[in-house]
Design a protein around this motif. Structure first.
Motif, PDB file in Angstrom:
ATOM      1  N   SER A  55       0.799  -1.229   0.000  1.00 44.43           N
ATOM      2  CA  SER A  55       0.000   0.000   0.000  1.00 44.43           C
ATOM      3  C   SER A  55       0.827   1.273   0.000  1.00 44.43           C
ATOM      4  CB  SER A  55      -0.913   0.019   1.237  1.00 44.43           C
ATOM      5  OG  SER A  55      -1.807  -1.066   1.241  1.00 44.43           O
ATOM      6  N   TYR A  56       2.098   1.197   0.424  1.00 45.71           N
ATOM      7  CA  TYR A  56       2.871   2.412   0.657  1.00 45.71           C
ATOM      8  C   TYR A  56       4.212   2.370  -0.060  1.00 45.71           C
ATOM      9  CZ  TYR A  56      -0.628   3.339   4.179  1.00 45.71           C
ATOM     10  OH  TYR A  56      -1.831   3.573   4.810  1.00 45.71           O
ATOM     11  N   ASP A  57       4.623   3.544  -0.537  1.00 44.09           N
ATOM     12  CA  ASP A  57       5.939   3.668  -1.165  1.00 44.09           C
ATOM     13  C   ASP A  57       7.053   3.614  -0.128  1.00 44.09           C
ATOM     14  OD1 ASP A  57       5.029   4.184  -3.918  1.00 44.09           O
ATOM     15  OD2 ASP A  57       4.259   6.061  -3.081  1.00 44.09           O
ATOM     16  N   ILE A  58       6.819   4.218   1.018  1.00 47.74           N
ATOM     17  CA  ILE A  58       7.798   4.250   2.105  1.00 47.74           C
ATOM     18  C   ILE A  58       7.071   3.999   3.418  1.00 47.74           C
ATOM     19  CG2 ILE A  58       9.493   5.633   3.366  1.00 47.74           C
ATOM     20  CD1 ILE A  58       9.922   7.286   0.846  1.00 47.74           C
ATOM     21  N   THR A  59       7.646   3.155   4.251  1.00 51.01           N
ATOM     22  CA  THR A  59       7.156   2.949   5.604  1.00 51.01           C
ATOM     23  C   THR A  59       8.248   3.378   6.571  1.00 51.01           C
ATOM     24  OG1 THR A  59       5.756   1.089   4.928  1.00 51.01           O
ATOM     25  CG2 THR A  59       6.296   1.257   7.265  1.00 51.01           C
ATOM     26  N   VAL A  60       7.903   4.221   7.524  1.00 50.52           N
ATOM     27  CA  VAL A  60       8.864   4.660   8.527  1.00 50.52           C
ATOM     28  C   VAL A  60       8.434   4.145   9.891  1.00 50.52           C
ATOM     29  CG1 VAL A  60       9.596   6.699   7.232  1.00 50.52           C
ATOM     30  CG2 VAL A  60       7.687   6.885   8.828  1.00 50.52           C
ATOM     31  N   CYS A  61       9.428   3.847  10.728  1.00 49.95           N
ATOM     32  CA  CYS A  61       9.133   3.258  12.031  1.00 49.95           C
ATOM     33  C   CYS A  61      10.224   3.711  13.001  1.00 49.95           C
ATOM     34  CB  CYS A  61       9.104   1.740  11.905  1.00 49.95           C
ATOM     35  SG  CYS A  61       8.437   0.886  13.353  1.00 49.95           S
ATOM     36  N   CYS A  62       9.918   4.737  13.779  1.00 55.73           N
ATOM     37  CA  CYS A  62      10.910   5.357  14.656  1.00 55.73           C
ATOM     38  C   CYS A  62      10.548   5.130  16.127  1.00 55.73           C
ATOM     39  CB  CYS A  62      10.995   6.856  14.362  1.00 55.73           C
ATOM     40  SG  CYS A  62      12.255   7.719  15.306  1.00 55.73           S
TER      41      CYS A  62
END
Length: 232
Positions: A137-144
């Motif tokens: 679903s997403y071009d980029i996934t971020v997880c901070c």
């Protein structure tokens, strides 16, 4: 590109390995984050929380280098968005289509109030299936700040892989102590061996918050498929 499995230096501080690090403690976390939701941004800001800036800058750099679409139409999932600190940085860098989720509704509501996100969902646990999010679903996934002791097990990375598009990227931070105690790099190797993830780069021992962290960049293969237990 550098392989973080080979290059990331783990925290070697004596006595820091925690045998129960794979356990999550939702009740403990709930009390902590719900009590701090109103002052969280101020608290971490005073103590020099670099994570959101670094994760967002990495997302911007890899988008510029490898994704042909304009930044304004890149879709991003902020996994464990908290109060929206990462979202603010992404918005500053020109990203517009940002969704987020968090385990705690109180934190998610603070993120909604920023009016940066298209959609923010609370009560979403990365230790289980992200049932509200479709494959690729997403071009980029971020997880901070999410892959941390008492928070999320390394296996949560599989769900981030599932929701990220082929050729897309996952940008994630791990505290040094967490990486050592949980063998996070072992989970990375499993996913690489299964052909669903490429460990593209890692900033090892970089500034974070009350200590240093590793910042991982994972790329999805051109024809990625959702990881399954059979493949792993």
């Amino acid at each position: 590109m550098k392989n973080p499995v080979q290059q990331a230096a783990l925290d070697q501080t004596p006595g820091k390995k925690v045998s129960h690090a794979l356990d999550t403690q939702v009740d403990y976390l709930a009390q902590s984050y719900r009590d701090r939701a109103g002052t969280y941004d101020l608290d971490v800001g005073r103590q020099g929380y670099h994570g959101p800036i670094i994760v967002s800058e990495l997302a911007a750099a890899f988008q510029t280098a490898y994704l042909a679409k304009e930044r304004a139409v890149i879709t991003i999932l902020d996994a464990g968005c908290g109060t929206g600190l990462v979202g603010r940085q992404l918005k500053r860098l020109g990203f517009q289509l940002i969704d987020g989720f968090d385990l705690f509704e109180e934190m998610a509501e603070k993120a909604r109030q920023t009016r940066i996100y298209r959609d923010v969902r609370g009560d979403v646990d990365l230790n289980g299936p992200l049932s509200d999010y479709s494959n690729a679903s997403y071009d980029i996934t971020v997880c901070c700040g999410v892959f941390a002791q008492r928070h999320v097990r390394p296996g949560g990375l599989r769900e981030l892989v599932r929701v990220t598009r082929p050729n897309g990227f996952i940008i994630a931070s791990t505290r040094k102590s967490y990486a050592e105690a949980t063998c996070f790099d072992g989970e990375v190797r499993r996913l690489q061996d299964a052909g669903v993830l490429i460990a593209a780069h890692c900033l090892g021992d970089a500034r974070y918050y009350q200590g240093n962290a590793h910042y991982w960049v994972f790329q999805m293969p051109d024809k990625a498929s959702a990881p399954t237990e059979e493949r792993l």
